[in-house]
Design an enzyme around this catalytic site. Structure first.
Site, PDB file in Angstrom:
ATOM      1  N   ASP A 266      61.320  35.618  68.054  1.00  0.00           N
ATOM      2  CA  ASP A 266      60.927  34.477  67.239  1.00  0.00           C
ATOM      3  C   ASP A 266      59.496  34.760  66.768  1.00  0.00           C
ATOM      4  O   ASP A 266      58.789  35.612  67.309  1.00  0.00           O
ATOM      5  CB  ASP A 266      61.035  33.144  68.005  1.00  0.00           C
ATOM      6  CG  ASP A 266      61.076  31.955  67.034  1.00  0.00           C
ATOM      7  OD1 ASP A 266      60.732  32.129  65.846  1.00  0.00           O
ATOM      8  OD2 ASP A 266      61.451  30.835  67.467  1.00  0.00           O
TER       9      ASP A 266
HETATM   10  C1  BGC Z   1      61.197  29.277  64.267  1.00  0.00           C
HETATM   11  C2  BGC Z   1      62.385  30.133  63.900  1.00  0.00           C
HETATM   12  C3  BGC Z   1      62.244  30.629  62.485  1.00  0.00           C
HETATM   13  C4  BGC Z   1      60.936  31.394  62.367  1.00  0.00           C
HETATM   14  C5  BGC Z   1      60.685  31.963  60.992  1.00  0.00           C
HETATM   15  C6  BGC Z   1      59.894  29.976  63.975  1.00  0.00           C
HETATM   16  O1  BGC Z   1      58.830  29.103  64.095  1.00  0.00           O
HETATM   17  O2  BGC Z   1      61.272  28.914  65.619  1.00  0.00           O
HETATM   18  O3  BGC Z   1      63.573  29.394  64.052  1.00  0.00           O
HETATM   19  O4  BGC Z   1      63.340  31.433  62.129  1.00  0.00           O
HETATM   20  O5  BGC Z   1      59.870  30.534  62.690  1.00  0.00           O
HETATM   21  O6  BGC Z   1      60.365  30.962  60.095  1.00  0.00           O
END
Ligand code: BGC
Length: 727
Positions: A266
């Site tokens: 993540d």
């Molecule tokens: C989120 C993810 C997301 C990523 C990219 C993160 O803050 O938890 O679900 O895909 O950002 O935007």
């Protein structure tokens, strides 16, 4: 810069110097051939993103990015295109900012409420087509964190509280995306069940409970789809961050489940180089704090074996070949807006749950002279879920003047789909008046004059926050109570991303849960209210009676040193270094969702699997035949006067010696029936769904003994029961 470097390359052909372009070879063979030609720098370039403002330093390499959340550079020399990643939970994110358009589907929880893998397939296929039209070849959707904590601000992005339902539904979404040649991704692995302190929290849970609940959802999702990517989550699990957690990544995902794809962190969830690499993290996003130069140095100094890096790269390359993004790269093109509308509406109609109907619904347009439409900006729009799932509203936020109010993190967005207009269109001869609902007495006064009052009520949620309570905010309970007291013909339409509490439940005539229903939500709601569509959806989450009934009556919040703030300079450095942990104990263990209420004998407002229709169904003739798969057969009849689709559910109670909650979902079928028609249904229940996880032997075990199979229309309406002895 060449087209190839932008990830916009056209179809590749096999040449003597690029034998991996031979499409008759397997993805693994092709990946191995590429890998042999790669320099260490090229390999490392595939292991990380290129930065994101505010989250990690930007790299010069980011110039070829398509504007999505993640970008991995191409290797034009070898014909390997860039990976262009975009968030795409209920549609492609940030289209507006990038000057494009994308269809906002109903939220993921609404998708799950259809209990229809074919609908989930349509959902994924639409997202993938629009990703490709916008130049992306990887999707960041596929959220299936189980609803252990329904106040989680991302509940709308996930697929409910049951691992079989969530796993099957996300599997269908991923299959569709990959069939359209987009790399699919399931997230957030694992146990990221609340937003509060997500970068710090340490979840404490025993192995059996996690394998049989949250992890099982991922196991089924990965198995059903061969999803190319899994995103590890922000939180810690039993001491280690998920993205450097050997048990989660290597032991379970890669070894036990045989996952062949790659693990992407993540955004800013990577916290180390050697530890994360050894634990099984293949790719760091969004930057290169640990997997860029630091990785190169670690390889050169022998701290990370080259074989490990090769495995990471192999997994990424083989996934690109397997998903077809090398053989069939995306070409930018116009999104088919009308087709998107049609699909979004159909999915909203299939996901809207009729929770209560005392005979008021469906409304008979020919008998109505006046309707009061009240609350939740239902004159202009319907609410959407926020955060990285947020799809931009075409033309801007519907509650603002046209063109104003583009998407801002932390602020709710209403899509331009007007319940008022769509209700008016159904009853051209009637007087349909609107009241904003801000003054409950004024709204009640209008309701008093109308034949029917329809109150729209809402609860906004988003990534980055949790709800304090499942109660509707802003005095909406008071509004509904006053309107219902003024007019016994009151219908409530809920726009929530989580279950809602309903102190007024006994005083209204009808309740619809529309979730965040997307760009055609109002059309779908109007079609259901006026009976053009017969509702068929069922709840993928339990609606409890109160917050106090939840396994954790209050959400454990992080102490101040375990949080970061938007205004904090260099917050990313603190996050990368690892915030001090605070503890959450999942003592409820296996008892997630309905399993909790069953085991604790707590009455609920509306049970898991529940939803009404404008017709009625009867069940009969249950037979259970043991075998490799247990065959559960029965008959479902449409006993009412309208065509409909019944979601017929099968649950099993395990032998007492298994030590399980009272029952678990083991299968279902959505059965389309004309009035008076009946159909035989056969559901094959595989051993995994009946097994427990035996921690001592580290495997799944079917406990020998008597199993009771129960069949019916909700987890609390199971009229058929039959036992079978399984060995
Ligand atoms: C989120 C993810 C997301 C990523 C990219 C993160 O803050 O938890 O679900 O895909 O950002 O935007």
């Amino acid at each position: 810069m060449s087209l190839a470097a932008l990830g916009q390359s056209s179809k590749k052909e096999e040449t003597p110097s690029q034998p991996w372009m031979n499409t008759s070879l397997s993805p693994d063979e092709r990946a191995s051939l590429v890998l042999k030609q790669m320099t260490l720098d090229e390999k490392i370039s595939m292991l990380h993103g290129t930065g994101m403002v505010g989250l990690s330093p930007m790299s010069k390499l980011a110039t070829g990015s398509n504007g999505g959340a993640g970008y991995v550079v191409a290797i034009p020399r070898l014909g390997i295109p860039a990976i262009q990643m975009s968030d795409a939970a209920y549609g492609v994110r940030q289209s507006g900012v990038n000057g494009r358009y994308s269809t906002a589907l109903p939220d993921d929880l609404a998708g799950a409420a259809s209990w229809d893998p074919d609908a989930a397939y349509d959902y994924g296929a639409l997202i993938a087509r629009e990703l490709r039209a916008q130049g992306y070849n990887m999707s960041l959707g596929g959220g299936i964190n189980l609803t252990r904590e329904p106040r989680d601000g991302r509940t709308f992005e996930y697929m409910g509280e049951d691992p079989l339902l969530a796993g099957k539904m996300v599997g269908a979404v991923m299959r569709a995306e990959q069939a359209e040649h987009v790399i699919g991704d399931i997230k957030h692995y694992a146990l990221n069940d609340q937003e509060s302190g997500r970068n710090a929290v340490n979840v404490n849970i025993d192995k059996r409970s996690m394998r049989e609940s949250d992890l099982l959802a991922f196991q089924i999702g990965v198995r059903e789809s061969n999803a190319a990517a899994v995103m590890c989550s922000y939180n810690r699990v039993n001491g280690d961050y998920a993205c450097e957690n050997k048990y989660l990544l290597d032991d379970v995902l890669k070894k036990d489940w045989g996952f062949k794809g790659f693990v992407v962190s993540d955004w800013q969830a990577t916290h180390s180089t050697a530890k994360a690499s050894a634990a099984g993290l293949d790719h760091e996003e969004p930057g290169e704090i640990f997997y860029g130069d630091a990785m190169k140095k670690a390889v050169e100094s022998g701290k990370v074996p080259l074989a490990e890096v090769d495995d990471h790269v192999h997994r990424i390359l083989r996934s690109m070949f397997a998903a077809g993004v090398i053989d069939d790269p995306p070409q930018k093109s116009a999104v088919d807006v009308e087709r998107g509308f049609e699909i979004a509406q159909k999915l909203a109609e299939q996901g809207t749950v009729l929770l209560k109907n005392d005979g008021l619904l469906p409304l008979d347009a020919s008998k109505l002279n006046s309707i009061a439409v009240i609350g939740a900006h239902s004159d202009v729009g319907m609410l959407s879920g926020g955060g990285s799932a947020q799809v931009d509203a075409p033309g801007g936020n519907a509650i603002m003047p046209p063109g104003k109010g583009h998407t801002v993190w932390g602020e709710p967005v209403w899509f331009p789909t007007s319940p008022l207009k769509n209700i008016r269109a159904k009853v051209p001869g009637a007087q349909v008046q609107y009241d904003p609902g801000t003054d409950p007495s004024a709204a009640a006064a209008l309701a008093k004059t109308a034949d029917v009052a329809i109150v729209f009520a809402q609860q906004w949620e988003s990534e980055g926050m949790d709800l304090d309570s499942l109660a509707l905010p802003d005095h909406q309970d008071d509004l509904i109570a006053k309107v219902a007291a003024a007019n016994p013909h009151t219908i409530v339409v809920l726009e929530t991303g989580s279950p809602a509490l309903m102190p007024w439940v006994d005083h209204v005539g009808g309740i619809l849960e529309a979730w965040y229903p997307g760009i055609r939500g109002a059309q779908a709601v109007a079609n259901i209210l006026f009976g053009e569509v017969n509702p068929s959806a069922k709840l993928p989450v339990t609606f409890p009676k109160s917050d106090a009934d939840l396994p954790h009556p209050t959400i454990v919040k992080p102490p101040p040193q375990s949080t970061t703030h938007h205004h904090e300079v260099d917050a990313w450095k603190r996050i990368a270094a690892g915030l001090p942990p605070f503890q959450i104990y999942y003592d409820e263990g296996l008892k997630v969702g309905y399993k909790w209420y069953d085991a604790e004998n707590k009455p609920v407002l509306f049970p898991f699997g529940y939803g009404l229709s404008y017709t009625t169904y009867g069940y009969s003739g249950l037979k259970v035949v043991p075998g490799k798969n247990v065959l559960v057969s029965f008959k479902v009849a449409n006993t009412g006067s309208r065509a409909g689709a019944e979601i017929a559910e099968v649950y099993a109670a395990l032998p007492a010696s298994a030590g399980e909650p009272p029952k678990r979902l083991v299968g279902w079928s959505k059965v389309k029936l004309n009035p008076g028609e009946s159909k035989d249904v056969v559901i094959e229940v595989e051993p995994l769904y009946l097994s427990i996880f035996d921690v001592a032997h580290d495997h799944w075990q079917l406990v020998p003994g008597d199993y009771t199979f129960m069949v019916g229309g909700s987890s609390q309406s199971l009229s058929l029961k039959e036992s079978a002895n399984l060995k």
